[in-house]
Design a protein around this motif. Structure first.
Motif, PDB file in Angstrom:
ATOM      1  N   ALA A  32      36.821  38.970  52.301  1.00  0.00           N
ATOM      2  CA  ALA A  32      36.468  40.317  51.866  1.00  0.00           C
ATOM      3  C   ALA A  32      35.765  40.227  50.517  1.00  0.00           C
ATOM      4  CB  ALA A  32      37.721  41.177  51.753  1.00  0.00           C
ATOM      5  N   HIS A  38      35.622  41.952  47.954  1.00  0.00           N
ATOM      6  CA  HIS A  38      36.296  42.229  46.686  1.00  0.00           C
ATOM      7  C   HIS A  38      37.623  41.500  46.546  1.00  0.00           C
ATOM      8  CE1 HIS A  38      33.186  44.933  45.740  1.00  0.00           C
ATOM      9  NE2 HIS A  38      33.369  45.608  46.843  1.00  0.00           N
ATOM     10  N   SER A  39      37.854  40.534  47.407  1.00  0.00           N
ATOM     11  CA  SER A  39      39.120  39.836  47.309  1.00  0.00           C
ATOM     12  C   SER A  39      39.248  39.167  45.948  1.00  0.00           C
ATOM     13  CB  SER A  39      39.208  38.775  48.398  1.00  0.00           C
ATOM     14  OG  SER A  39      40.333  37.985  48.143  1.00  0.00           O
ATOM     15  N   SER A  40      40.292  39.521  45.226  1.00  0.00           N
ATOM     16  CA  SER A  40      40.420  39.012  43.864  1.00  0.00           C
ATOM     17  C   SER A  40      41.216  37.709  43.812  1.00  0.00           C
ATOM     18  CB  SER A  40      41.067  40.071  42.973  1.00  0.00           C
ATOM     19  OG  SER A  40      42.382  40.277  43.407  1.00  0.00           O
ATOM     20  N   LEU A  41      41.609  37.193  44.975  1.00  0.00           N
ATOM     21  CA  LEU A  41      42.352  35.920  45.013  1.00  0.00           C
ATOM     22  C   LEU A  41      41.592  34.810  44.299  1.00  0.00           C
ATOM     23  CD1 LEU A  41      43.914  37.175  47.519  1.00  0.00           C
ATOM     24  CD2 LEU A  41      44.017  34.832  48.341  1.00  0.00           C
ATOM     25  N   ASP A  86      42.550  45.742  49.191  1.00  0.00           N
ATOM     26  CA  ASP A  86      42.532  44.807  50.304  1.00  0.00           C
ATOM     27  C   ASP A  86      43.931  44.705  50.921  1.00  0.00           C
ATOM     28  OD1 ASP A  86      39.949  44.272  49.982  1.00  0.00           O
ATOM     29  OD2 ASP A  86      40.199  42.278  49.094  1.00  0.00           O
ATOM     30  N   ASN A  87      44.930  44.625  50.039  1.00  0.00           N
ATOM     31  CA  ASN A  87      46.265  44.340  50.543  1.00  0.00           C
ATOM     32  C   ASN A  87      47.280  45.398  50.151  1.00  0.00           C
ATOM     33  OD1 ASN A  87      45.093  41.757  51.058  1.00  0.00           O
ATOM     34  ND2 ASN A  87      45.300  41.419  48.877  1.00  0.00           N
TER      35      ASN A  87
END
Lengths: 242, 242
Positions: free
Chosen positions: A124, A126-129, B201-202
């Motif tokens: 995704a 915008h995944s901030s992981l 996202d989550n």
């Protein structure tokens, strides 16, 4: 080549992981468990007996601070005649979550991070992981090797090849227009409303509130009205994920 | 005693100033001009020919970052089992402007800062000159002596004698009750209104807006509603100067 290095790269059961890290970092890591921790997302972390969580969030806290300090010095020295407003803005351009996510992706973190693949879509946009893991990695390098080493790592291995500071300087991120365009695209009304002005000791503070379709979003405060709007717009961009 | 030290302390025309700094810092400063700059407030600073301003604001930018990083590490190591939320909160308790102002006053900065005495009342309770100068001083020490030295200076000379971290841990600063009390004292209505919830996202993000007498003050965002209220309350406390 010292023995411990030979052991880590060629004999240890972790030798494959050590080589991946060496390619990424440019050096052989000392304390491997720190780096493993840096790439462990909370979605798969265990809660240990002492109540602490075995994930990268504490390292992210530390790494965020160390990164902020290193970038502050880089800018302080690169721009000897610019004022602190400019320096603050440049730093926030560099360490914006969206940039760090992109950086993490470029560095191949999606292959390294351990996370719950069923619950999270790491692709995704915008995944901030990825950005979180980048900060955690900085924390790990700092604990493993100290400040000066980390500063060299960030400047030589990250900023020089991956971040074009002078380009960032020119491409002014105009959060206000970005937000207004986004609202137009999504047929939403947007307004910037002045809220209570606070009289300080010396200067007058301006507060501005962003409203989207009449709903209060973020607000900004500054001694300058335009800056207050800018801050409110930037925070709102983060809120709506653009 | 090296010659340069003897010169600085006993012969140089600045020897009085060097002695004052030595008492304050616990060491003889290297590059004196950095420390002079750290104590020069913008209210009396000249604009130099190259357009830069001869005041402490750039050093404050750098010092703020270095201080944040040092305090992050102190807390990271002091509390090995606490999560990043706790660490973040503890750090903001330690580096709050009000605390740094108080620290600057304790350290006798009011005698050292050069500022426009006609325009500014440095005794005012909320005068941020002192806290700003404290951060600038950290920036000066860093440029003069490097990171590890600065870390020792902050931990041994500032935190140990002046900041009771465990006491800060216990005295939970409850910004929400602080704000509510302040509103009662000033006969103002206060409410915490939920604003747009953002689907990430989550996780689900909560946004809360503080309204005082119907006027929008600060807002807060967090994955936890209570925390969002806390953040909004803390920011509003800063806005209204309590």
């Amino acid at each position: 080549m010292p023995l411990s290095r030979i052991y880590k790269l060629h004999i240890s059961p972790d030798r494959k992981y050590v080589k991946v890290l060496k390619n990424l970092l440019g050096f052989v890591p000392g304390n491997l468990s720190l780096y493993k921790m840096a790439f462990r997302h909370k979605s798969i972390a265990l809660v240990l007996k002492n109540g602490s969580k075995n994930n990268n969030e504490r390292l992210e806290f530390l790494g965020d601070a160390v990164l902020g300090s290193v970038v502050a010095e880089v800018l302080f020295k690169l721009y000897p005649y610019k004022d602190e407003g400019f320096l603050t803005e440049m730093r926030s351009k560099i360490v914006r979550r969206a940039n760090l996510n992109q950086l993490g992706r470029k560095l191949g973190f999606d292959e390294l991070i351990e996370f719950d693949k069923k619950a999270i879509n790491i692709s995704a946009k915008h995944s901030s992981l990825l950005g979180d893991a980048f900060e955690s990695l900085v924390g790990a390098v700092y604990l493993d090797k100290g400040y000066d080493f980390t500063k060299d790592f960030i400047t030589q291995r990250i900023i020089k090849p991956h971040i074009d500071i002078h380009q960032l300087e020119l491409t002014e991120t105009n959060f206000k227009s970005k937000l207004i365009e986004w609202c137009q695209r999504h047929s939403k009304d947007i307004s910037f409303e002045p809220i209570e002005n606070i009289e300080g000791d010396n200067d007058k503070l301006f507060s501005v509130q962003v409203l989207i379709d009449g709903e209060a979003m973020a607000s900004g405060i500054d001694y300058n009205k335009k800056n207050a709007e800018k801050i409110a717009a930037e925070k709102t961009c983060e809120m709506v994920g653009i």
